[in-house]
Design a protein around this motif. Structure first.
Motif, PDB file in Angstrom:
ATOM      1  N   PRO A 265      34.690 -29.284  31.025  1.00 21.40           N
ATOM      2  CA  PRO A 265      34.319 -29.126  32.437  1.00 21.40           C
ATOM      3  C   PRO A 265      33.032 -28.337  32.633  1.00 21.40           C
ATOM      4  N   TRP A 266      32.411 -27.886  31.560  1.00 18.12           N
ATOM      5  CA  TRP A 266      31.166 -27.127  31.648  1.00 18.12           C
ATOM      6  C   TRP A 266      30.064 -27.985  32.259  1.00 18.12           C
ATOM      7  N   HIS A 267      29.474 -27.521  33.356  1.00 20.14           N
ATOM      8  CA  HIS A 267      28.347 -28.199  34.011  1.00 20.14           C
ATOM      9  C   HIS A 267      28.627 -29.676  34.269  1.00 20.14           C
ATOM     10  N   GLN A 268      29.831 -29.990  34.662  1.00 18.43           N
ATOM     11  CA  GLN A 268      30.203 -31.384  34.867  1.00 18.43           C
ATOM     12  C   GLN A 268      29.708 -31.917  36.208  1.00 18.43           C
ATOM     13  N   PRO A 269      29.568 -33.238  36.326  1.00 18.07           N
ATOM     14  CA  PRO A 269      29.266 -33.835  37.629  1.00 18.07           C
ATOM     15  C   PRO A 269      30.485 -33.754  38.539  1.00 18.07           C
ATOM     16  N   THR A 270      30.292 -33.992  39.822  1.00 20.28           N
ATOM     17  CA  THR A 270      31.424 -34.087  40.741  1.00 20.28           C
ATOM     18  C   THR A 270      31.523 -35.518  41.244  1.00 20.28           C
ATOM     19  N   PHE A 271      32.760 -35.969  41.443  1.00 21.88           N
ATOM     20  CA  PHE A 271      33.029 -37.354  41.790  1.00 21.88           C
ATOM     21  C   PHE A 271      33.837 -37.459  43.076  1.00 21.88           C
ATOM     22  N   GLN A 272      33.575 -38.506  43.816  1.00 20.71           N
ATOM     23  CA  GLN A 272      34.434 -38.840  44.949  1.00 20.71           C
ATOM     24  C   GLN A 272      35.705 -39.519  44.471  1.00 20.71           C
ATOM     25  N   VAL A 273      35.567 -40.400  43.497  1.00 22.14           N
ATOM     26  CA  VAL A 273      36.670 -41.248  43.071  1.00 22.14           C
ATOM     27  C   VAL A 273      36.295 -41.874  41.740  1.00 22.14           C
ATOM     28  N   THR A 274      37.312 -42.307  40.994  1.00 21.09           N
ATOM     29  CA  THR A 274      37.073 -43.075  39.781  1.00 21.09           C
ATOM     30  C   THR A 274      37.416 -44.538  40.037  1.00 21.09           C
ATOM     31  N   ILE A 275      36.523 -45.420  39.642  1.00 22.28           N
ATOM     32  CA  ILE A 275      36.790 -46.855  39.673  1.00 22.28           C
ATOM     33  C   ILE A 275      36.762 -47.362  38.247  1.00 22.28           C
ATOM     34  N   LYS A 276      37.816 -48.093  37.859  1.00 18.12           N
ATOM     35  CA  LYS A 276      37.890 -48.670  36.525  1.00 18.12           C
ATOM     36  C   LYS A 276      37.637 -50.173  36.634  1.00 18.12           C
ATOM     37  N   PRO A 277      36.413 -50.617  36.375  1.00 19.43           N
ATOM     38  CA  PRO A 277      36.133 -52.050  36.418  1.00 19.43           C
ATOM     39  C   PRO A 277      36.790 -52.760  35.251  1.00 19.43           C
ATOM     40  N   SER A 278      36.981 -54.059  35.417  1.00 17.07           N
ATOM     41  CA  SER A 278      37.615 -54.860  34.382  1.00 17.07           C
ATOM     42  C   SER A 278      36.693 -55.942  33.839  1.00 17.07           C
ATOM     43  N   THR A 279      35.667 -56.291  34.585  1.00 23.66           N
ATOM     44  CA  THR A 279      34.748 -57.351  34.197  1.00 23.66           C
ATOM     45  C   THR A 279      33.304 -56.875  34.383  1.00 23.66           C
ATOM     46  N   PRO A 280      32.355 -57.535  33.741  1.00 25.29           N
ATOM     47  CA  PRO A 280      30.948 -57.200  33.986  1.00 25.29           C
ATOM     48  C   PRO A 280      30.572 -57.326  35.455  1.00 25.29           C
ATOM     49  N   GLU A 281      31.150 -58.319  36.117  1.00 29.52           N
ATOM     50  CA  GLU A 281      30.856 -58.514  37.533  1.00 29.52           C
ATOM     51  C   GLU A 281      31.353 -57.351  38.377  1.00 29.52           C
ATOM     52  N   ASP A 282      32.459 -56.732  37.946  1.00 35.44           N
ATOM     53  CA  ASP A 282      32.930 -55.530  38.644  1.00 35.44           C
ATOM     54  C   ASP A 282      31.873 -54.429  38.593  1.00 35.44           C
ATOM     55  N   VAL A 283      31.295 -54.217  37.402  1.00 35.55           N
ATOM     56  CA  VAL A 283      30.285 -53.169  37.258  1.00 35.55           C
ATOM     57  C   VAL A 283      29.074 -53.499  38.124  1.00 35.55           C
ATOM     58  N   GLN A 284      28.663 -54.746  38.117  1.00 37.04           N
ATOM     59  CA  GLN A 284      27.568 -55.175  38.986  1.00 37.04           C
ATOM     60  C   GLN A 284      27.855 -54.846  40.441  1.00 37.04           C
ATOM     61  N   PHE A 285      29.050 -55.206  40.863  1.00 42.03           N
ATOM     62  CA  PHE A 285      29.416 -55.005  42.264  1.00 42.03           C
ATOM     63  C   PHE A 285      29.441 -53.524  42.620  1.00 42.03           C
ATOM     64  N   ILE A 286      29.987 -52.699  41.737  1.00 39.77           N
ATOM     65  CA  ILE A 286      30.048 -51.257  42.016  1.00 39.77           C
ATOM     66  C   ILE A 286      28.639 -50.692  42.163  1.00 39.77           C
ATOM     67  N   VAL A 287      27.756 -51.060  41.255  1.00 41.68           N
ATOM     68  CA  VAL A 287      26.389 -50.546  41.303  1.00 41.68           C
ATOM     69  C   VAL A 287      25.684 -51.007  42.579  1.00 41.68           C
ATOM     70  N   LYS A 288      25.804 -52.288  42.885  1.00 43.85           N
ATOM     71  CA  LYS A 288      25.122 -52.799  44.077  1.00 43.85           C
ATOM     72  C   LYS A 288      25.690 -52.202  45.359  1.00 43.85           C
TER      73      LYS A 288
END
Length: 499
Positions: free
Chosen positions: A69-92
């Motif tokens: 936890p040293w100098h860690q980022p902070t997150f709103q939520v975790t999303i676990k994509p299952s496909t490459p298209e999921d990652v694309q969609f999350i980024v966009k």
């Protein structure tokens, strides 16, 4: 709770009701979230994807937890994509709503700058478990959910190997993006030297392939500065035939404090003769019960016992208080090292900082002095547990790679990596630990043979600067590529490229 794709159309509370200022799991702390994340992201995800909140009872077991936890980022939520298209969609989608995102592979990052990422979407890539050997092409292609141990076992089963790092739990792709130093580099070079292509999602949300023949400039940048350029969905490595049937000699030696000079002298005697088959890890720590230091050497020799024995004999000449010698499959060596305690390096949740340095020559006087100073620092701070951690490798292959095949990484002549590995009780002691231990790094750098601080980016503290991380001569080209591929600086918070 976590929300698969099928559940997103139900009436859902806003994220504010799921996360509060009291949610501190893996850096979650967002008192004023701006999105209903489930409603915004859920409809565009595949059926195998899921959304996870820090308040979920099973959150710590269903998502990748950060190593420290040293100098860690902070997150709103975790999303676990299952496909490459999921990652694309999350980024966009994150780009559309101006929300930062941060990809998580094995969770082993630890640096001084990741906490500049606030209220981000954590893209947990642990579903990407591709691990496929292509016998015809002699390549292994893996996803970002694959660890060194998974990677090594698959190759061992077909009589092959690719150089990896040391700890079996570390993410293969994540480590490769920095270079992947490790015990087998004397035979096969760095991990990046066996990398043949990557498939990644760019800052714009495009899926591209980078190799020597496709987006070759990007492929150059990925090999040493990859975390600045995208989210890698898969990586393909060319395999080598495993020596000795894939079996190696693993030997451990424990010494009392009387060896805190002679062991470093032995190491110095190998500065010009270190065998390509050998990898070595030395750990030194204060034993609080006795108030004295103890040192442990763990060596691997990727060959038969009779070839390893002359090197083992040199360790035995220093009169260890105990030792052991065994032959095993190379994928087991990480956990077996240090008398079977190697898995301790995979523990998560401990507050950990680590000033580090690299060397190409050994200075016994400096190493002895630094260890003695470090023991005194720990003696004066009962809440600090520290390990002086040293790794030694042969650099013949790493330095023989042609310039046009090397990628960005500047540390091909790093024969020794040294880390001052601090474990303590939290942020209140950060400044004190840094002020006490950073000078030790400076002393190590002064006698390293480089005349200045150099370090392996995957071990870097985070304050060294881009010239150390990437090499001064590489910065102009990197800056140009950064402007091309990530002009809004979506990636690379830990070790940013100036542009």
């Amino acid at each position: 709770m976590h929300f698969p794709r099928a559940a997103v159309f139900a009436a859902l509370p806003f994220l504010a009701s799921a996360l509060t200022t009291g949610d501190r799991h893996r850096g979650y702390a967002c008192p004023a979230p701006v999105l209903n994340v489930t409603a915004v992201f859920g409809p565009g995800l595949s059926a195998g994807a899921s959304i996870h909140f820090a308040s979920d009872p099973d959150f710590n077991t269903t998502t990748v937890q950060r190593y420290t936890p040293w100098h860690q980022p902070t997150f709103q939520v975790t999303i676990k994509p299952s496909t490459p298209e999921d990652v694309q969609f999350i980024v966009k989608t994150a780009n559309k709503y101006h929300v930062p995102f941060y990809a998580t592979g094995g969770g082993h990052g630890g640096d001084a700058k990741s906490n500049t990422v606030h209220n981000a979407i954590d893209i947990d890539l642990s579903n990407f478990q591709e691990n496929v050997f292509d016998a015809a092409a002699n390549t292994l292609t893996v996803g970002p959910g694959i660890s060194f141990g998974d990677f090594q076992k698959n190759l061992y089963d077909v009589g092959k190997f690719v150089p990896t790092g040391n700890a079996f739990c570390v993410n293969m792709i994540g480590a490769t993006l920095g270079a992947a130093h490790g015990p087998f580099q004397g035979l096969g070079g760095l991990g990046i030297d066996r990398l043949r292509s990557v498939r990644l999602v760019t800052a714009a949300g495009d899926i591209v392939t980078a190799s020597d023949t496709e987006n070759s400039d990007l492929f150059w940048a990925v090999r040493g500065a990859g975390a600045n350029f995208g989210i890698v969905l898969s990586a393909t490595y060319e395999a080598l035939d495993a020596p000795n049937g894939g079996n190696l000699v693993q030997a451990d030696f424990q010494y009392d404090g009387a060896a805190n000079y002679s062991l470093w002298q032995l190491l110095q005697s190998w500065d010009t003769t270190y065998p390509k088959e050998m990898g070595l890890t030395i750990t030194a720590a204060l034993v609080r019960a006795t108030g004295k230091v103890s040192l442990t050497s763990s060596m691997t020799y990727f060959g038969p016992q009779e070839d390893a024995q002359p090197w083992i004999d040199q360790f035995l000449s220093l009169n260890p208080v105990r030792w052991q010698n065994q032959t095993m499959p190379y994928y087991n060596a990480s956990a077996a090292q240090a008398f079977g305690t190697g898995a301790n390096s995979c523990r998560k949740g401990m507050w950990n900082s680590h000033p580090s340095a690299a060397a190409k020559v050994t200075n016994p006087e400096t190493y002895m002095s630094v260890l003695n100073q470090y023991a005194k620092i720990m003696t004066d701070r009962p809440w600090l547990t520290g390990i002086m951690f040293l790794q030694r490798f042969n650099t013949t292959v790493t330095q023989s790679v042609p310039k046009n095949k090397q990628g960005v990484y500047p540390g091909r002549d790093f024969g020794t990596l040294i880390m001052i590995n601090n474990f303590f009780d939290g942020a209140d002691h950060d400044a004190d630990v840094y002020q006490a231990t950073a000078p030790l790094r400076s002393q190590l750098a002064a006698t390293s043979g480089f005349g200045k601080l150099q370090t392996y980016i995957n071990y870097a503290y985070g304050d060294e600067g881009p010239a150390v991380w990437f090499g001064e001569e590489n910065l102009p080209r990197l800056a140009k590529l950064k402007k091309q591929w990530d002009p809004k600086n979506k990636f690379g918070a830990a070790y940013p490229i100036p542009f």
